[in-house]
Design a protein around this motif. Structure first.
Motif, PDB file in Angstrom:
ATOM      1  N   UNK A   1     -14.983   7.560   3.149  1.00 42.65           N
ATOM      2  CA  UNK A   1     -15.415   8.814   2.692  1.00 42.65           C
ATOM      3  C   UNK A   1     -14.324   9.795   2.948  1.00 42.65           C
ATOM      4  N   UNK A   2     -13.581   9.623   4.145  1.00 42.54           N
ATOM      5  CA  UNK A   2     -12.389  10.729   4.317  1.00 42.54           C
ATOM      6  C   UNK A   2     -11.422  10.750   3.385  1.00 42.54           C
ATOM      7  N   UNK A   3     -10.932   9.523   2.714  1.00 39.09           N
ATOM      8  CA  UNK A   3     -10.009   9.340   1.620  1.00 39.09           C
ATOM      9  C   UNK A   3     -10.484   9.987   0.388  1.00 39.09           C
ATOM     10  N   UNK A   4     -11.872   9.946   0.024  1.00 36.05           N
ATOM     11  CA  UNK A   4     -12.379  10.463  -1.061  1.00 36.05           C
ATOM     12  C   UNK A   4     -12.359  11.921  -1.120  1.00 36.05           C
ATOM     13  N   UNK A   5     -12.888  12.436   0.224  1.00 36.90           N
ATOM     14  CA  UNK A   5     -12.936  13.901   0.324  1.00 36.90           C
ATOM     15  C   UNK A   5     -11.525  14.279   0.335  1.00 36.90           C
ATOM     16  N   UNK A   6     -10.461  13.809   0.715  1.00 34.16           N
ATOM     17  CA  UNK A   6      -9.207  14.163   0.592  1.00 34.16           C
ATOM     18  C   UNK A   6      -8.856  14.284  -1.048  1.00 34.16           C
ATOM     19  N   UNK A   7      -9.511  13.374  -1.965  1.00 33.87           N
ATOM     20  CA  UNK A   7      -8.742  13.622  -3.282  1.00 33.87           C
ATOM     21  C   UNK A   7      -8.066  12.301  -3.814  1.00 33.87           C
ATOM     22  N   UNK A   8      -8.173  11.167  -2.883  1.00 35.26           N
ATOM     23  CA  UNK A   8      -7.628   9.823  -3.083  1.00 35.26           C
ATOM     24  C   UNK A   8      -8.028   9.424  -4.542  1.00 35.26           C
ATOM     25  N   UNK A   9      -7.272   8.652  -5.204  1.00 37.32           N
ATOM     26  CA  UNK A   9      -7.296   7.957  -6.698  1.00 37.32           C
ATOM     27  C   UNK A   9      -7.867   6.584  -6.240  1.00 37.32           C
ATOM     28  N   UNK A  10      -7.660   5.874  -5.332  1.00 36.68           N
ATOM     29  CA  UNK A  10      -7.857   4.497  -4.984  1.00 36.68           C
ATOM     30  C   UNK A  10      -8.178   4.422  -3.359  1.00 36.68           C
ATOM     31  N   UNK A  11      -8.825   3.154  -3.078  1.00 36.07           N
ATOM     32  CA  UNK A  11      -9.174   2.932  -1.945  1.00 36.07           C
ATOM     33  C   UNK A  11      -8.318   1.679  -1.620  1.00 36.07           C
ATOM     34  N   UNK A  12      -7.558   1.384  -0.366  1.00 34.17           N
ATOM     35  CA  UNK A  12      -6.660   0.379  -0.072  1.00 34.17           C
ATOM     36  C   UNK A  12      -6.961  -0.222   1.077  1.00 34.17           C
ATOM     37  N   UNK A  13      -7.320  -1.685   0.982  1.00 32.60           N
ATOM     38  CA  UNK A  13      -7.614  -2.348   2.275  1.00 32.60           C
ATOM     39  C   UNK A  13      -6.807  -3.507   2.469  1.00 32.60           C
ATOM     40  N   UNK A  14      -6.722  -3.946   3.719  1.00 32.36           N
ATOM     41  CA  UNK A  14      -5.927  -4.978   4.175  1.00 32.36           C
ATOM     42  C   UNK A  14      -6.544  -6.160   4.727  1.00 32.36           C
ATOM     43  N   UNK A  15      -6.775  -7.376   3.822  1.00 31.88           N
ATOM     44  CA  UNK A  15      -7.155  -8.588   4.486  1.00 31.88           C
ATOM     45  C   UNK A  15      -6.176  -9.431   4.642  1.00 31.88           C
ATOM     46  N   UNK A  16      -5.736  -9.611   5.755  1.00 34.75           N
ATOM     47  CA  UNK A  16      -4.408 -10.298   6.079  1.00 34.75           C
ATOM     48  C   UNK A  16      -4.478 -10.403   7.771  1.00 34.75           C
ATOM     49  N   UNK A  17      -3.937 -11.629   8.433  1.00 34.52           N
ATOM     50  CA  UNK A  17      -3.702 -11.556   9.607  1.00 34.52           C
ATOM     51  C   UNK A  17      -2.376 -11.773  10.284  1.00 34.52           C
ATOM     52  N   UNK A  18      -1.517 -11.233   9.315  1.00 34.05           N
ATOM     53  CA  UNK A  18       0.067 -10.968   9.450  1.00 34.05           C
ATOM     54  C   UNK A  18       0.409 -12.364  10.269  1.00 34.05           C
ATOM     55  N   UNK A  19       0.374 -13.308   9.497  1.00 31.30           N
ATOM     56  CA  UNK A  19       0.550 -14.767  10.039  1.00 31.30           C
ATOM     57  C   UNK A  19       0.164 -15.147  11.457  1.00 31.30           C
ATOM     58  N   UNK A  20      -1.134 -14.833  11.438  1.00 34.75           N
ATOM     59  CA  UNK A  20      -1.813 -15.138  12.715  1.00 34.75           C
ATOM     60  C   UNK A  20      -1.772 -14.286  13.814  1.00 34.75           C
ATOM     61  N   UNK A  21      -1.023 -13.084  13.938  1.00 32.21           N
ATOM     62  CA  UNK A  21      -0.834 -12.194  14.895  1.00 32.21           C
ATOM     63  C   UNK A  21      -2.010 -11.091  14.888  1.00 32.21           C
ATOM     64  N   UNK A  22      -2.698 -10.950  13.936  1.00 29.15           N
ATOM     65  CA  UNK A  22      -3.798  -9.908  14.238  1.00 29.15           C
ATOM     66  C   UNK A  22      -5.150 -10.510  13.421  1.00 29.15           C
ATOM     67  N   UNK A  23      -6.048  -9.848  13.671  1.00 28.43           N
ATOM     68  CA  UNK A  23      -7.475 -10.242  12.973  1.00 28.43           C
ATOM     69  C   UNK A  23      -7.573  -9.588  11.707  1.00 28.43           C
TER      70      UNK A  23
END
Length: 438
Positions: free
Chosen positions: A181-203
């Motif tokens: 919602x914050x990105x949309x309010x700012x005027x973003x053209x896209x939403x970006x997500x990360x679905x990655x664990x950085x080779x097991x280092x993060x969740x």
């Protein structure tokens, strides 16, 4: 104006919003290009970015920043007031589109320097290498939105920018939706997500979170681009109607099912091969440190820091760097397989963070795509017409009447080898010649 077109029926509803807040570029010359004499590029071979056969001895007429007409020279009337650029023996292609870059935060080898001045500096750098549009997928701040809103003008003289705002994170749907919602309010053209664990280092982002993010983004008319690493996550994200995959599958060979699903859903795939390169290439001095095409924009202090023995040692001793080196080979094999299967590829690089050199790395990406088995025409289309379609942009990506005159004039035939996209004679944005590295 340039606007996002439909990646889905939902996104189409929002496509007219982007240009609505456009204003004149403050960095453009005081006199707007509207009403200026036309430009006629005469006798050139046009490769229009659609995949169509090249058109030899063509003429392209530009007026008020846009392409007024294009066709065989015998059929196109050159306006009496036109500035004529004789281009026999030359090649004209659309400006390159980076479907996954980053803009505004890096200064030297440091992040955290986001500013309007830095955004504009990066866009000029991209433009000098023929990258005339950048889709910045994360780390964008209000200054970037402001710069984007100023680009709908015939006096534009730097690369176009589209933004995703902050990369959406969160362990719960509620936290992630606040960011959407914050990105949309700012005027973003896209939403970006990360679905990655950085080779097991993060969740990894849990499925219930990215499911909620995708649903909310689509309600808001915003497409969702997903950073991933694993084949399993590519399938899971397609189950949730993700719009764009913006890194390669790198853990294993892609299956036929993924290719079929990407084609059926018309979801594009941006390999970002140079992202992997950047993780290990500085373990010794890279060959490109002696490349004049690179050195034309390189900062000596940055090169000195990367040449330092202690810096090279950190890269050599990094376990993740060595694993990403292996991942690059897998990514290239998967790119070749997906391209052969008919998946739409969009050139993207993830440039912008420190030591991922904007402009130059885009040309490195083209070479890596060629090594992966794509033909020069496939690579050019992936970097122009298809990159525009995959990111939902209209008015750029192809040389056709009505589009912005974002163009590269080349001395050598890019269909004879993508290295010839480095043979830049001039770069034009909205019909305005901008400084190039050549």
């Amino acid at each position: 104006m340039v606007k996002r077109s439909s990646l889905s029926a939902i996104v189409l509803l929002a496509s007219g919003i982007i240009g609505a807040c456009s204003i004149v570029d403050r960095e453009a010359p005081a006199t707007d290009a509207a009403g200026a004499p036309a430009l006629a590029i005469v006798g050139v071979t046009v490769i229009d970015g659609s995949g169509a056969e090249p058109m030899s001895d063509a003429t392209v007429v530009v007026r008020d920043g846009r392409i007024e007409s294009v066709g065989p020279s015998v059929e196109i009337e050159v306006p009496a007031d036109a500035e004529v650029l004789e281009a026999a023996g030359k090649y004209l292609v659309p400006g390159l589109i980076n479907a996954h870059g980053h803009v505004g935060a890096t200064l030297g080898l440091e992040g955290g320097h986001y500013s309007r001045e830095n955004v504009l500096r990066h866009l000029q750098l991209y433009a000098s290498y023929g990258v005339t549009t950048v889709v910045s997928l994360g780390g964008d701040e209000p200054a970037g939105v402001e710069v984007r809103d100023e680009q709908d003008t015939p006096s534009l003289n730097r690369a176009r920018l589209f933004v995703a705002g902050a990369v959406v994170t969160g362990d719960t749907p509620g936290a992630a939706l606040e960011m959407v919602d914050g990105n949309a309010a700012m005027g973003a053209d896209f939403i970006k997500i990360r679905v990655d664990d950085n080779l097991g280092a993060t969740s990894k982002m849990p499925p219930e979170v990215y499911r909620a993010v995708i649903e909310r983004a689509h309600e808001l008319g915003l497409p969702v681009a997903a950073h991933l690493f694993y084949l399993e996550d590519a399938h899971a994200l397609l189950d949730q109607d993700v719009d764009f995959i913006v890194h390669s599958v790198r853990d294993r060979v892609v299956d036929d099912g993924l290719a079929a699903r990407l084609v059926e859903a018309d979801v594009c795939y941006s390999p970002t091969l140079t992202r992997e390169v950047s993780t290990f290439v500085y373990e010794s001095e890279p060959e490109f440190f002696a490349d004049d095409f690179f050195l034309a924009s390189a900062e000596p202090a940055v090169l000195e820091a990367l040449r330092a023995p202690e810096s090279m040692a950190r890269y050599r001793e990094s376990e993740s760097a060595q694993r990403y080196k292996e991942a690059l080979a897998q990514a290239q094999r998967n790119l070749g397989a997906l391209s052969d299967a008919g998946v739409t590829i969009a050139m993207g690089t993830d440039t912008g963070p420190p030591a991922r050199f904007q402009g130059y790395f885009e040309h490195m990406e083209l070479a890596l795509m060629a090594e992966s088995g794509m033909s020069p025409m496939e690579i050019l289309v992936a970097s122009t017409g298809d990159a525009a379609r995959c990111t939902g942009l209209e008015g750029v990506g192809t040389i056709e009447a009505g589009n912005w005159a974002d163009l590269i004039l080349l001395s050598d035939d890019p269909l004879a080898g993508v290295e010839n996209l480095r043979a830049i004679e001039s770069v034009w944005i909205a019909g305005n010649r901008v400084p190039s590295v050549s």
